[in-house]
Design a protein around this motif. Structure first.
Motif, PDB file in Angstrom:
ATOM      1  N   VAL A  86      -4.578  40.262  13.459  1.00 16.67           N
ATOM      2  CA  VAL A  86      -4.070  38.892  14.015  1.00 16.67           C
ATOM      3  C   VAL A  86      -2.389  39.237  13.872  1.00 16.67           C
ATOM      4  O   VAL A  86      -1.869  39.688  12.945  1.00 16.67           O
ATOM      5  N   VAL A  87      -1.808  39.052  15.170  1.00 20.96           N
ATOM      6  CA  VAL A  87      -0.342  39.573  15.258  1.00 20.96           C
ATOM      7  C   VAL A  87       0.598  38.362  14.677  1.00 20.96           C
ATOM      8  O   VAL A  87       0.188  37.433  14.480  1.00 20.96           O
ATOM      9  N   GLN A  88       1.913  38.540  14.337  1.00 23.33           N
ATOM     10  CA  GLN A  88       2.854  37.822  13.825  1.00 23.33           C
ATOM     11  C   GLN A  88       2.932  36.668  14.453  1.00 23.33           C
ATOM     12  O   GLN A  88       2.860  35.446  13.779  1.00 23.33           O
ATOM     13  N   ASP A  89       3.273  36.574  15.876  1.00 22.84           N
ATOM     14  CA  ASP A  89       3.458  35.109  16.343  1.00 22.84           C
ATOM     15  C   ASP A  89       2.160  34.670  16.985  1.00 22.84           C
ATOM     16  O   ASP A  89       1.337  35.465  17.945  1.00 22.84           O
ATOM     17  N   PRO A  90       1.511  33.546  16.516  1.00 22.98           N
ATOM     18  CA  PRO A  90       0.253  33.119  17.132  1.00 22.98           C
ATOM     19  C   PRO A  90       0.401  32.799  18.835  1.00 22.98           C
ATOM     20  O   PRO A  90      -0.425  33.002  19.295  1.00 22.98           O
TER      21      PRO A  90
END
Length: 273
Positions: A86-90
């Motif tokens: 899951v990347v930092q920026d949704p």
């Protein structure tokens, strides 16, 4: 015991750039809470993408339960049903019109029966405490809700390893506590969680193990021990955490025994009285 996921002698360099990682040996044991720390540019994001299959090592190998990962469709499907990032920026991850549509995308892409897709979506929404948001357009969610929706999409893939890039960044204190509660429930249900963060206090409080990326390589060990080393933290551009600093002070002044665990959060100081 064979690690669940393991990089062996792995290296990677972006096009026309120097090596970001070289000859890296790094393993994730099942059932642990592992935190990744390091200054910007230290290779944390590259490491996470190598572990999740977003990047392929230029040298060395990625192994899944001891078997080298193949980068064909079969191999990547096996990897991505085991490891989810899951990347930092949704907003880089959410793309569907509603929360339910977004969370269901991964399981549907696996070709699962409709009933199983529905069950996975229901379970993921409940795990992230966003069942009430299932029909909400994603663009109308708050930042914290978007964070949880992005994690729900990964959880719906039923991974054994969940890798989170700065999951608490941008959240207020209440949002951080709610997210940590969610991660505790996921761990209790058997998910191995890996978190990249700059927050050393959070790392000491949350993690079993820590991996600190320094210019001299990766140091891995028990979080309370590794994150009490001022020289190591300084080499990684990190400050000392509150917990080990206060614990050392209490022991030096006779308020805490040598073998007694120190307080992990300020609220725990009251219990020492």
């Amino acid at each position: 015991m064979t690690p669940l996921v393991e990089l062996v002698g792995a290296g990677y360099a972006y096009e026309d750039g120097p090596a970001v990682l070289s000859d890296v040996d790094f393993a994730i044991a099942e059932g642990r809470a592992l935190v990744l720390l390091g200054r910007n540019g230290s290779g944390k994001t590259t490491l996470m993408r190598l572990l999740s299959g977003g990047l392929r090592p230029a040298s060395g190998a990625l192994r899944l339960e001891g078997e080298e990962v193949g980068y064909d469709r079969r191999g990547l499907t096996r990897l991505r049903t085991t490891v989810q990032l899951v990347v930092q920026d949704p907003d880089d991850q959410l793309f569907a019109a509603s929360v339910e549509q977004d969370v269901s995308f991964g399981p549907m892409n696996l070709g699962l029966p409709e009933a199983e897709v529905r069950e996975r979506v229901d379970s993921a929404l409940a795990a992230l405490d966003i069942t009430a948001l299932r029909d909400r357009p994603t663009h109308l969610l708050s930042y914290g809700q978007r964070k949880r929706a992005a994690i729900a999409g990964a959880v719906a893939m039923a991974p054994r390893v969940l890798i989170l890039d700065e999951p608490t960044a941008g959240l207020d204190p209440d949002g951080q506590e709610r997210l940590l509660d969610v991660l505790a429930r996921l761990r209790a249900a058997g998910t191995t969680v890996v978190m990249a963060t700059h927050d050393v206090d959070l790392a000491v409080r949350w993690a079993d193990e820590a991996a600190v990326l320094t210019p001299c390589g990766i140091r891995v060990g028990a979080a309370p021990v590794l994150l009490s080393d001022p020289e190591l933290l300084a080499s990684a551009g990190l400050r000392m955490a509150w917990s080990p600093t206060v614990t050392a002070f209490l022991r030096a002044h006779g308020f805490l025994g040598a073998d007694a665990p120190g307080p992990r959060v300020p609220e725990a100081l009251g219990a020492l009285g």
